[in-house]
Design an enzyme around this catalytic site. Structure first.
Site, PDB file in Angstrom:
ATOM      1  N   LYS A   1       0.851  -1.193   0.000  1.00  0.00           N
ATOM      2  CA  LYS A   1       0.000   0.000   0.000  1.00  0.00           C
ATOM      3  C   LYS A   1       0.885   1.240   0.000  1.00  0.00           C
ATOM      4  CE  LYS A   1      -4.144   1.851   2.191  1.00  0.00           C
ATOM      5  NZ  LYS A   1      -5.219   1.624   3.175  1.00  0.00           N
TER       6      LYS A   1
ATOM      7  N   GLU B   1     -19.407  -3.930  10.663  1.00  0.00           N
ATOM      8  CA  GLU B   1     -20.205  -3.075  11.546  1.00  0.00           C
ATOM      9  C   GLU B   1     -21.302  -3.841  12.269  1.00  0.00           C
ATOM     10  OE1 GLU B   1     -18.220  -0.550   8.498  1.00  0.00           O
ATOM     11  OE2 GLU B   1     -19.410  -2.391   8.406  1.00  0.00           O
TER      12      GLU B   1
ATOM     13  N   ARG C   1     -25.117  -0.406   7.998  1.00  0.00           N
ATOM     14  CA  ARG C   1     -24.998  -1.863   7.899  1.00  0.00           C
ATOM     15  C   ARG C   1     -25.449  -2.573   9.174  1.00  0.00           C
ATOM     16  NH1 ARG C   1     -19.451  -3.117   4.798  1.00  0.00           N
ATOM     17  NH2 ARG C   1     -19.471  -1.427   3.302  1.00  0.00           N
TER      18      ARG C   1
END
Length: 635
Positions: free
Chosen positions: A295, A379, A407
């Site tokens: 990343k 979540e 969610r």
């Protein structure tokens, strides 16, 4: 339309040097391996330069450059369907699909979005602003292709933490079992899954992905299909090979789901990735290509601090430092206050869903590591876990972006509210959030939280109110409590209005203005401008929007006869509608009323002031709307 390369010249060594990216109609499949590598270098330079001036998701896009280039060498994204998960890996794809010049407007009002958007380009297969849904969407597209007897490829590019979400595994399980030809590319940058273990596993994985092995495997399969008893021989040898492989290679999870597993491979080897994608395309079944990336690849500051450069504002390319120093914001104040309370109360725990830094919990995680839990992009699990902790006597707070809390609605009802459990929700990024746009505006929570029985929703408008409300949430209230606050810092209003419920900030006889949270700032501006024109306003500020304390509002509208409610949420079940219903039930007849909100629409990206003006929620627009209310209500 694919973006090609212009300005090629002979390098003097028999190769070609690529000078620039430009919008042309050539096909990237014509690129040589060396040219493709040069394109990757140019893309990284373009991404760093652009995002340094526009802000955006840099580290994720840098890490996916070779994957994107390889995809565009093998597939035609104008026809084939490439589903991103999550969409902030897509910047190189945007450049390669006719939007290079438009990158100057990235995430700007009227410019291109920071996520895939089919309205921008036919090459964007699906909107992707949240995580873990790409495989589900891709298998849906693959099944549609089969039912319609069409011919195109379907790919899902998942990673950057998205594999920590449960929906990803639901999709993977169904996709592998479906038998549908589709390719799942797992961009493993260390944010989703653990590293494979063992030198033998690494060696065998490398051997089984060599070109000569893949050619032999493909040829062997074809030969067995035409030889007498070939099918039987192939099945026997395949079972033997699979048994040996499963004892030595870390790929049984995906293969048990029904995928042909390829990997792990170097995600920054564009030549190797291109070869494997061509091979995967020929397999005609569910394939999972496991790609390892770094990343922030290619920009040293992003490689060293991938979290800080995940989503970043404008910065200096040379130093990596932000152009404008970070300002104090609600997230930071939340984190500081929580640390102070946790110092005194060892029952307080903090939960986040892959948003430790974004929700201001870095300091808490360091100081109280045993009471800090990052559950990944999950979540629903976070909410259910908080319920379990609360049932056993702890005091959990779940810090979550408003748009991500969507969610967890089912768990809020069945796991938290049904048992009246004392779970605190720190609902960050409430209201209009700015440049991330439609997928991230926190404009639904006020409506759906109000439907949860026993829920209390607090709305601070200043840092002082946030500090007080956090304490109240833990020690003065029971059952589920949500504290919703905006992205960024304070506005003009920096007071602490005191109690929960509703308070009157100023008095006037002509009009009642009602609002809450950060919207109190444009309402105050509106009242000042009205006063200059001789219109005096009552301002009723709501510190609690669920349940509503109506008495101050009813008292005011009985006096003024006119009402304007301003809020940056959707129209359905907004606070204004609830107030209007309560006024009607109280038998009060208003001369004029206006509910100013976002209506029934999704709001685009741009700065918050730009979006407030677009939606008629800035001070000037509210003044004009208030004057209309007053003129309609003249005696």
């Amino acid at each position: 339309m694919a973006l090609a390369i212009s300005g090629r010249k002979d390098s003097g060594t028999g190769g070609v040097t690529i000078l620039s990216l430009d919008e042309l109609s050539d096909d990237l499949s014509a690129l040589s391996d060396s040219e493709a590598a040069e394109v990757c270098t140019l893309l990284r330079a373009r991404l760093i330069d652009t995002v340094s001036r526009t802000g955006g998701h840099l580290a994720s896009s840098l890490g996916a450059v070779e994957i994107i280039v390889a995809i565009h060498r093998v597939f035609n994204t104008g026809v084939d369907r490439l589903v991103f998960d999550v969409g902030h890996q897509c910047y190189a794809h945007k450049i390669l699909t006719g939007r290079n010049a438009a990158m100057e407007t990235l995430r700007s009002f009227g410019g291109i979005a920071g996520f895939p958007k089919p309205s921008e380009s036919a090459c964007d297969a699906f909107i992707a602003g949240h995580a873990s849904n790409s495989v589900s969407v891709a298998v849906g597209m693959a099944r549609a292709r089969t039912l319609q007897k069409k011919n195109y490829q379907v790919l899902a590019l998942i990673g950057d933490g998205a594999l920590s979400g449960g929906l990803a595994y639901e999709g993977l399980s169904d996709a592998g079992n479906s038998g549908e030809p589709l390719i799942v590319i797992l961009n493993d940058n260390g944010m989703s899954i653990t590293k494979s273990v063992g030198g033998v596993a690494e060696h065998l994985a490398h051997q089984r992905l060599k070109p000569q092995y893949l050619r032999f495997k493909k040829g062997y399969r074809k030969a067995m299909n035409v030889l007498p008893l070939g099918g039987h021989i192939y099945r026997v040898t395949h079972k033997i090979k699979t048994a040996v492989k499963e004892t030595l290679l870390p790929c049984s999870l995906f293969e048990d789901m029904g995928f042909t597993y390829l990997g792990p491979v170097d995600g920054h080897d564009v030549k190797g990735l291109t070869r494997l994608l061509r091979y995967a395309k020929d397999l005609q079944g569910p394939v999972l290509l496991h790609v390892r990336t770094v990343k922030g690849k290619g920009y040293i500051h992003a490689e060293r601090n991938p979290d800080r450069f995940h989503g970043v504002g404008r910065f200096c390319v040379e130093t990596g430092q932000p152009i404008q120093p970070p300002q104090r914001n609600f997230s930071a104040v939340f984190g500081e206050t929580l640390c102070m309370l946790a110092e005194q109360d060892d029952r307080i725990c903090a939960i986040t869903a892959a948003m430790q830094g974004g929700t201001g919990l870095d300091r808490f995680a360091q100081r109280f590591s045993e009471r800090f839990f990052d559950v990944g992009i999950a979540e629903g699990h976070a909410t259910a876990m908080a319920a379990g902790m609360a049932k056993q006597g702890m005091r959990p707070v779940f810090a979550v972006y408003s748009s991500f809390l969507q969610r967890a609605y089912d768990m809020l009802i069945h796991d938290v509210a049904l048992q009246k459990l004392h779970v605190v929700l720190a609902v960050d990024r409430a209201g209009l959030v700015g440049e991330d746009g439609e997928t991230h505006h926190g404009v639904f929570d006020a409506a759906f939280l109000d439907t949860v029985p026993g829920m209390t929703v607090l709305c601070p408008s200043s840092f002082a109110e946030l500090r007080r409300m956090i304490r109240q949430a833990f020690y003065e209230l029971d059952g589920p409590v949500a504290i919703r606050y905006a992205r960024g810092g304070e506005g003009e209003y920096r007071e602490d209005s005191g109690p929960m419920g509703s308070v009157c900030l100023r008095s006037g006889d002509d009009l009642t203005l009602v609002s809450y949270g950060m919207m109190i700032n444009p309402v105050l501006e509106c009242a000042r401008r009205l006063e200059e024109e001789g219109i005096q306003s009552d301002i009723v500020k709501l510190n609690t929007i669920t349940p509503l304390e109506m008495e101050p509002i009813l008292r005011s509208v009985r006096k003024t006869g006119r009402l304007l409610v301003a809020e940056d949420v959707i129209e359905a079940n907004c606070v204004g509608q609830r107030i209007a219903a309560a006024i009607l039930q109280a038998g009060i007849s208003l001369r004029s009323m206006e509910l100013v909100n976002l209506g029934r629409r999704f709001v685009t990206h741009g700065t918050v002031p730009q979006l407030q003006k677009l939606c008629g929620l800035d001070g000037m627009s509210l003044r004009e709307k208030a004057k209309e209310v007053c003129s309609r209500g003249e005696r």
